[in-house]
Each structure stands twice: as structure tokens, then as C-alpha cells.
Design a protein around this motif. Structure first.
Motif, short mmCIF file in Angstrom:
data_model
loop_
_atom_site.label_atom_id
_atom_site.label_comp_id
_atom_site.label_asym_id
_atom_site.label_seq_id
_atom_site.Cartn_x
_atom_site.Cartn_y
_atom_site.Cartn_z
N GLY A 118 3.71 30.48 40.81
CA GLY A 118 4.66 31.58 40.80
C GLY A 118 4.78 32.30 42.12
N GLN A 119 4.13 31.80 43.16
CA GLN A 119 4.16 32.44 44.46
C GLN A 119 5.18 31.75 45.36
N LYS A 120 5.63 32.50 46.35
CA LYS A 120 6.56 31.95 47.32
C LYS A 120 5.80 31.20 48.40
N ARG A 121 6.37 30.12 48.85
CA ARG A 121 5.76 29.31 49.89
C ARG A 121 6.82 28.87 50.87
N LYS A 122 6.37 28.68 52.10
CA LYS A 122 7.28 28.25 53.15
C LYS A 122 7.30 26.73 53.21
N ILE A 123 8.50 26.21 53.31
CA ILE A 123 8.67 24.76 53.34
C ILE A 123 8.35 24.26 54.74
N GLU A 124 7.33 23.43 54.84
CA GLU A 124 6.91 22.89 56.12
C GLU A 124 7.63 21.57 56.39
N GLY A 125 7.65 21.20 57.64
CA GLY A 125 8.19 19.89 58.00
C GLY A 125 9.51 20.01 58.72
N SER A 126 9.84 18.90 59.42
CA SER A 126 11.06 18.86 60.21
C SER A 126 12.21 18.16 59.50
N ASN A 163 20.45 30.47 45.07
CA ASN A 163 19.27 30.83 44.28
C ASN A 163 19.05 29.88 43.11
N ASP A 164 20.06 29.07 42.74
CA ASP A 164 19.95 28.14 41.62
C ASP A 164 19.50 26.76 42.03
N ILE A 165 19.25 26.55 43.31
CA ILE A 165 18.86 25.22 43.79
C ILE A 165 17.40 24.96 43.42
N ILE A 166 17.17 23.80 42.76
CA ILE A 166 15.82 23.40 42.35
C ILE A 166 15.55 22.01 42.91
N GLY A 167 14.31 21.81 43.32
CA GLY A 167 13.94 20.51 43.86
C GLY A 167 12.45 20.38 44.00
N PHE A 168 12.01 19.46 44.77
CA PHE A 168 10.58 19.25 45.03
C PHE A 168 10.45 18.69 46.44
N GLN A 169 9.26 18.90 46.99
CA GLN A 169 8.99 18.52 48.37
C GLN A 169 7.94 17.42 48.40
N LEU A 170 8.21 16.40 49.22
CA LEU A 170 7.27 15.30 49.42
C LEU A 170 6.89 15.26 50.89
N CYS A 171 5.60 15.16 51.14
CA CYS A 171 5.10 15.14 52.51
C CYS A 171 4.24 13.92 52.73
N ASP A 172 4.18 13.52 53.97
CA ASP A 172 3.34 12.40 54.35
C ASP A 172 1.89 12.84 54.31
N ALA A 186 9.95 15.93 53.24
CA ALA A 186 11.32 15.80 52.79
C ALA A 186 11.50 16.66 51.55
N LEU A 187 12.52 17.46 51.54
CA LEU A 187 12.82 18.33 50.42
C LEU A 187 14.02 17.77 49.68
N TYR A 189 10.55 7.30 48.71
CA TYR A 189 11.82 8.00 48.86
C TYR A 189 12.44 7.79 50.24
N ARG A 190 11.62 7.76 51.24
CA ARG A 190 12.15 7.50 52.59
C ARG A 190 12.67 6.08 52.70
N LEU A 191 11.96 5.12 52.09
CA LEU A 191 12.39 3.72 52.13
C LEU A 191 13.68 3.53 51.31
N HIS A 192 13.76 4.20 50.19
CA HIS A 192 14.97 4.10 49.37
C HIS A 192 16.18 4.70 50.09
N GLU A 193 15.93 5.77 50.83
CA GLU A 193 17.02 6.36 51.62
C GLU A 193 17.54 5.38 52.66
N LYS A 194 16.65 4.65 53.31
CA LYS A 194 17.07 3.64 54.27
C LYS A 194 17.80 2.49 53.58
N PHE A 195 17.36 2.14 52.38
CA PHE A 195 18.00 1.06 51.65
C PHE A 195 19.44 1.43 51.29
#
Length: 729
Positions: free
Chosen positions: A252-260, A275-284, A292-293, A513-519
Motif C-alpha cells: 500500500g506504499q508508494k514507490r519510485k519506478i526504477e530503470g531506464s 490515475n487509472d493506469i495499472i500494470g507491473f514492473q519487471l527488472c533484470d 520494463a513497466l 517479455y523483452r524477447l517477445h517484444e523483439k519477436f
């Protein structure tokens, strides 16, 4: 040898007169021999005229000696004996043409004067081998002409009419049926307990939705004990704005999205408030700055995608035998079955396990070597099945629709349910009419297709005949194993690899996810490597839906079906649990589409023959003759001249390089051929009279016999009968 005297000349003249059918000849005979005859002018003291017979059918000195009138006599008196002498010579000279006395001379004349090039080349060719080749070519051409003409005549005179009545039977395709819900939710709860708990918590946090406390028990072997830690690492996020600040559903806390890396390609175009955008973040896992968000404008899509990601991760750790037991059996899925008016059962279905759809069943798979066929179109003669869907045992988070998925395919093709499957709904009768099409494309150089896929550098992981989809999926799976170290769960497992899971491969999700994006962006090279199949079968489907069962028949049908199912089911069936499916041929017309080359070798030869015949009146034999003359003979002449030059140079070098030209006496000693006697086509008497006068040139190498004693006033002992009329005048 001494020249013949008066007696010999008198004997020659006597033989010529006594043998009117034989040609007049001297001591030297044969083709190519020049002859000189001295005839007196009839006036004393005048130099006798010289007439040379060139061996080609003409006297070089003008008219024949006997045809010349004696000067001093009246012209009218000399005309009659001149014509008679001409007739006599005409009888004694060789006769050519249709009036030839022998069959061989007639055939030789025809071969030399016909427009059929092969016959002429047989006669004029020098050398037995070349003449034999021309004989074979000509006889082959004659044989082909006779054969083709006979075929044309037989087709022309065949007046028979054939009527063919054909009852066609089409092979029935394989029909694969899968429940949209892959596994029974009641049997899967113990494996999905942690995932379901986190999903319900996300719904409660984002949307205030609550179902009360979960009554699902945890697995006794505690196999998913590390799941909570992983859910904390990859939680669902609610992105408040694009300042890379999000709310973590777990804490329930706010966090900063890291990564380029910020993924902006969401499944649904963002059209609402940020404010309605929902997603998830994947990091190496090896580099926390590489992230990647993945964002979604709809919470439904975001939760389903997040749930499916963890669902595949969990299912990859369950053995195949266990998953087959957790899915639907043939008895669970199939209630009734009819094909071509006859009853069928589960023995006509073959089970295969699909990673995303569980146990699927294929009708008429051809696994036992038998492929069913149908000889009548219409819904009554196709496949009719009633499916038990059991909507109450569906996974509420994995699937949001009810029904089944089917796919019609060839027995040698892999059923890609997730790509081209057709969904059928419950409480309805779905009729699927088929049209069969067989397609055939030409391979290289006409198109870039492959016959069997053997020339594609991608391993076929599906153990089925080649198709473009098989190649693409196999190529991606190979890239997945090479890049991420494990295989993606939705596709077959390569040899020596294992499916990805976050216990052994904590970085696989980000890599996938990164490989699928390239595909998708065609950066892996799979779309460039894979090719279409040259031949394939296709069934065009036409779907219609009707309410089933009807209101008036619902009561008794559900009672009967419940009684049929009653041995394993302790409740009354609901129409939302049933689906009626009919698959049939609308007609038995097989559509065949094939590619044929516009330009073939036959068309090319025909075009060449048309152009050569139109502009040069040439045929195949004429072309061969041109090749023989302009290439073989010309080349041999050039080589022979070069060889003579080289030989002369070598002899001059051996003599010391004096370079002196040979003397005239040597040239005379060498001799030369008579140029007027080279042509093998001897002219007739008529053409011989039209030959041009000889130019001043050396006499032939072989001298003719001495005819100096052949004089009209002394050559004969008595006057010829032809000249009696002249003497009387």
C-alpha cells in the motif's frame, strides 16, 4: 600412254552411236574429270574450235560440238540436224529429276532438291559418322511426325461420347475440441492458493472488492512456500502519473519506478485518467537498472495478464501426469456423439495435452491409420456432439468466458488452439459448415515457399508436418532457450531444456517479455527465416448459432441427459453447462488451387519455332544444320588453317628460317583440284546448257583423252543417218 589414233576415235564414236542409252565418254570417266574435244569448223585451213566438257553438264566452249552448224550452209537446212543431235546428246547424258531411269537416281535427285533439310544432308554429308547421324535424326523426326499424326487422326475420327458419373467422397478433417477452462478449478485450488489470495487482495486494494476470507487450504507439501516472496518482488502497481511513481498493492506504499526502460505499448490504448493506469514492473535480476513497466488502461486486462504470468510459472513446476489428471477426461467432456448418422463414443477421440488448454480431444485423428470420410453433405451426415462444460468449476481469474474451443485441421497438422481456434458458447447449438480447399504453390524460382521445411534452419518441435506457425513458434522457443536458459511454458519443450520457473530462473519473466517484444517487432529474424508451405489444406468455416435447447424441450432434454450422466453426476444438468456442436460439409465440392508456370520449355520452344519459321522458314533440322555448318565445320576449317600455318612455321624454322617461297614448278607438281567438279549435285542436261562460260583459269589437273582425231569428215566410215537429210538438200 600414247594418245588414241583414228581407229580408237572411230571406235568411240561407233560405240556412242550404237548405245544411245549410255553417255558418251572417253578413256577417262567419272565425276570431276574435265574433257576437251576438238571439232573442225568445216572450212579448210581454219583453226579447229575447242569445246571443253566440264563434268557439270555444260560445254565450256558454248554449244556441243555436234550441235554447231557448219558455216556456209543455209540456216534453215542446219536447224533440223542440230535439233536431232541435241536430242541424241540429251539421250546420252545422265537424266535427272522425275524422268530418272533408276530409283536410286530419282531418290538422289529428290534429296538434293527438296526443302527437307535432313534428306539433303544425308546425301551431301561427307563421312560415314556424320551421314549416320543425319540418317538417325531424320528417321527420328519422321517417326515423331507419324506418331503425332496418328494421334491426331485417332482423336479426329473418334466419335464416341463418354459420360462420367462420379460419386465423390471427401476425407473428413480432424476436429479438436478443448474446454475453455483448462483444468478443474476444484482440483487446482491447492496449487493456486497463494496466487488467488494475492489476486483477491489486489482487487480489494484497487477497487474495494471483497469476498470474505478465503477457505482454500494450503498444499500439504508446501511446494509454493516461496510464492509470497516472489509476489512481493513483482506486485501489481497503480501508476498515479507519468512521474514514475506507483502504489504497491502488497504494501500500500508508494514507490519510485526504477530503470531506464518504460514500456508504453499497453494492450489497450490509454484513453482514461492517468490515475487509472495499472500494470507491473519487471527488472533484470542481474542489473536492477534495466526494468520494463507494462501498463494497461483497464484493470481487467492488467489483472488477467499478471495472473496468467504467475499461472504459467506455477504450472511449469507440475508434472505432466498430474496435469492430465487435473484436467477433463473424455467422459467428463463428451455426452453424446454421432457421425455420418451413426453413433460414436470416446474411442473415436484421441487425447493430447495442450499446455494452455489442458486435455483436448481430437476426432478422426488418424492415429490408428484410418481416416473417416463422408459421401453426403449436410448437418445430418457430419459430426454431432453434446459437450459438458461444467461452468461452476471454472477458474474465475484465468478465463472470463464459458464454452469450448474447436479447430478443424488436417490429420498431419498441429492444432494451434490459441491462435486460430473457434469458440462455441453454451446453451446454444453451433453449426459449422465447411468448404474444403487444397492449395498448391510453385517453389523456387516462382515463389519463396518450402516443400517439406527441410531447407529451413529451424528444428520442428511439434512432430507434425511443416507449417509457418510451427516454424515461428519453434524459432521463438529456440531463441528463448538460448537467451533465457529455459523454455517458455506455452510451447513444446526442446530436447535437453526445461520449462522456466522463478525457483531456478528468477530472471525469466523479464527475459521473456523483452524477447517477445523483439519477436513482435520482427527483430529476432524468425519472420525472415520461416517460409510458407508450398502445399496446404484449408477448411473455410461458416458458423451459425441457434438457441438450444428450446424452451419447450428444455425440461425433458435436461432430464434425459442428466439420467445419462447420472452415474457420475449427482445433480441436475443446467443448459448453461451444455453446448451442442455440429461440424459438416456444406457440399462435397473440392476446390483445388494450383500455380502453373506461365512460361515452360514447351512454350519457349514453340515461340522460338514460330519466330524461326515466320522469318527464316527454319525447323529443328534446319537449326541443327546451321549449328553443324557455322560451328562444327567452321571451327574445323579455322583449326585446320591454323594447324597448317603452325606446321609451315615449324618447317620454315627447321630449314633455318630462310623464308623462301616455293618455286612455280613445285606448285605445278603439287597439282590442284578442279573447282568446277566439287559440287556433288550433277546438273541435268537442261541446267548444263545454262551454266556460265568458264573464266580464264588453269586447265584441270587430270587431262582428258586426246580427241584430235575426232573429226566429222574422217571419224566415221559411213555417213550418219542424221546427216543424210542435210546432204540431200
Amino acid at each position: 600412254m600414247a594418245p588414241p589414233g583414228p581407229e580408237s576415235g572411230r571406235g568411240e564414236a561407233r560405240r556412242a552411236r550404237s548405245s544411245p542409252g549410255r553417255p558418251f565418254r572417253g578413256s577417262n570417266t567419272g565425276k570431276g574429270v574435265g574433257c576437251r574435244v576438238t571439232v573442225p569448223r568445216g572450212r579448210a585451213g581454219r583453226k579447229p574450235a575447242v569445246a571443253v566438257w566440264r563434268g557439270t553438264g555444260r560445254w565450256a566452249g558454248g554449244d556441243p560440238p555436234a550441235a554447231r552448224s557448219v558455216p556456209g550452209s543455209p540456216a534453215a537446212a542446219a536447224t533440223a540436224p542440230g535439233k536431232k543431235i541435241t536430242a541424241r546428246l540429251k539421250r546420252t547424258l545422265p537424266v535427272r529429276g522425275p524422268q530418272a531411269p533408276t530409283l536410286s537416281e530419282l531418290m538422289r535427285w529428290y534429296c538434293l532438291n527438296t526443302n527437307t533439310h535432313g534428306c539433303r544432308r544425308i546425301v551431301v554429308s561427307r563421312g560415314r559418322l556424320r551421314r549416320l547421324l543425319w540418317i538417325l535424326l531424320t528417321l527420328s523426326a519422321v517417326g515423331l511426325i507419324l506418331w503425332q499424326c496418328a494421334e491426331l487422326l485417332m482423336n479426329y475420327y473418334s466419335a464416341s461420347v463418354s459420360v462420367t458419373v462420379q460419386f465423390q467422397k471427401l476425407p473428413f478433417p480432424a476436429v479438436t475440441i478443448c474446454n475453455i477452462n483448462p483444468y478443474k478449478y476444484s482440483a487446482m485450488k491447492e496449487y493456486l492458493s497463494e496466487l488467488d489470495k494475492e489476486t483477491k487482495k489486489a482487487l480489494e486494494t484497487f477497487y474495494g472488492f471483497s469476498e470474505g476470507k478465503s477457505k482454500v487450504r494450503r498444499s500439504v507439501d508446501n511446494w509454493n512456500s516461496t510464492g509470497s516472496d516472489f509476489f512481493q518482488q513483482i506486485p501489481l502497481l497503480k501508476v498515479e502519473d507519468f512521474s514514475r511513481t506507483a502504489t504497491d498493492l502488497h504494501s500500500g506504499q508508494k514507490r519510485k519506478i526504477e530503470g531506464s526502460v518504460f514500456h508504453k505499448d499497453s494492450s489497450i490504448v490509454n484513453s482514461g485518467d492517468s490515475n487509472d493506469i495499472i500494470g507491473f514492473q519487471l527488472c533484470d535480476a542481474n542489473n536492477s537498472s534495466e526494468c520494463a513497466l507494462y501498463t494497461f488502461s483497464s484493470g481487467v486486462n492488467a489483472i488477467q495478464e499478471w495472473y496468467k504470468l504467475h499461472y504459467m510459472n506455477i504450472m511449469a513446476q507440475i508434472p505432466l501426469e498430474t496435469k492430465e489428471k487435473l484436467s477433463y477426461s473424455a467422459d467428463d467432456l463428451l455426452l453424446t456423439c454421432f457421425f455420418d448418422g451413426l453413433s460414436c463414443d470416446k474411442r473415436h477421440f484421441t487425447r493430447f495435452h495442450h499446455p494452455l488448454h489442458g486435455n483436448c480431444y481430437t476426432f478422426n485423428s488418424g492415429e490408428n491409420g484410418t481416416i473417416l470420410s463422408t459421401s453426403t453433405g449436410g448437418s445430418e451426415y457430419g459430426l454431432q456432439v453434446v459437450l459438458y462444460i461444467d461452468e461452476a468449476d471454472y477458474n474465475p481469474f484465468l478465463v472470463t468466458s464459458t464454452g469450448a474451443k474447436i479447430i478443424v485441421h488436417d490429420q498431419n497438422e498441429y492444432p494451434f488452439i490459441e491462435d486460430i481456434g473457434t469458440e462455441i458458447e453454451t446453451a446454444a447449438a453451433t453449426s459449422i459448415g465447411m468448404h474444403f480447399t487444397r492449395s498448391r504453390k510453385l517453389s523456387k524460382p516462382y515463389s519463396d515457399c518450402t516443400e517439406t521445411g527441410a531447407d529451413i534452419p529451424v528444428e520442428n518441435l511439434y512432430n507434425k508436418s511443416y507449417s509457418l506457425q510451427i516454424c515461428l513458434h519453434s524459432c521463438f522457443q529456440k531463441a528463448m532457450v538460448d537467451s533465457c536458459g529455459c523454455a517458455q511454458y506455452a510451447q513444446p519443450l526442446p530436447a535437453g531444456a526445461e520449462y522456466c520457473n522463478y525457483k531456478k530462473n528468477p530472471n525469466w519473466m523479464y527475459c521473456y517479455y523483452r524477447l517477445h517484444e523483439k519477436f513482435v517487432k520482427e527483430q529476432l529474424g524468425c519472420q525472415q527465416i520461416c517460409k510458407d508451405a508450398c502445399s496446404f489444406k484449408e477448411w473455410a468455416l461458416t458458423t451459425s448459432i441457434a438457441q438450444w435447447p428450446s424452451t419447450v424441450s428444455e425440461d425433458w432434454m435436461l432430464r434425459v441427459l442428466s439420467w445419462d450422466k447420472g452415474q457420475k453426476l449427482n445433480k441436475k444438468l443446467n443448459k448453461t453447462d451444455l453446448a451442442n456442436l455440429m461440424v459438416f460439409y456444406k457440399d462435397l465440392n473440392e476446390r483445388f488451387i494450383s500455380e502453373n508456370p506461365a512460361n515452360t520449355l514447351v512454350i519457349l520452344l514453340s515461340n522460338f519455332g514460330g519466330q524461326l519459321g515466320l522469318w527464316m522458314s527454319c525447323s529443328v533440322v534446319c537449326v541443327i544444320e546451321i549449328v553443324e555448318v557455322f560451328f562444327i565445320d567452321s571451327l574445323s576449317i579455322v583449326l585446320r588453317h591454323q594447324w597448317q600455318k603452325a606446321k609451315k612455321w615449324w618447317h620454315d624454322r627447321q630449314r633455318g628460317g630462310s623464308g623462301k617461297a616455293p618455286q612455280g614448278g613445285d606448285l605445278e607438281g603439287q597439282g590442284h583440284d578442279n573447282p568446277v567438279c566439287i559440287d556433288e549435285d550433277l546438273p541435268t542436261f537442261t541446267t548444263a546448257l545454262r551454266l556460265p562460260l568458264p573464266q580464264d583459269s588453269p586447265l584441270p589437273r587430270t587431262p582428258p583423252p586426246n580427241y584430235s582425231t575426232l573429226r566429222l569428215e574422217t571419224a566415221f566410215t559411213e555417213q550418219l543417218p542424221d546427216t543424210l537429210e542435210l546432204g540431200q538438200h
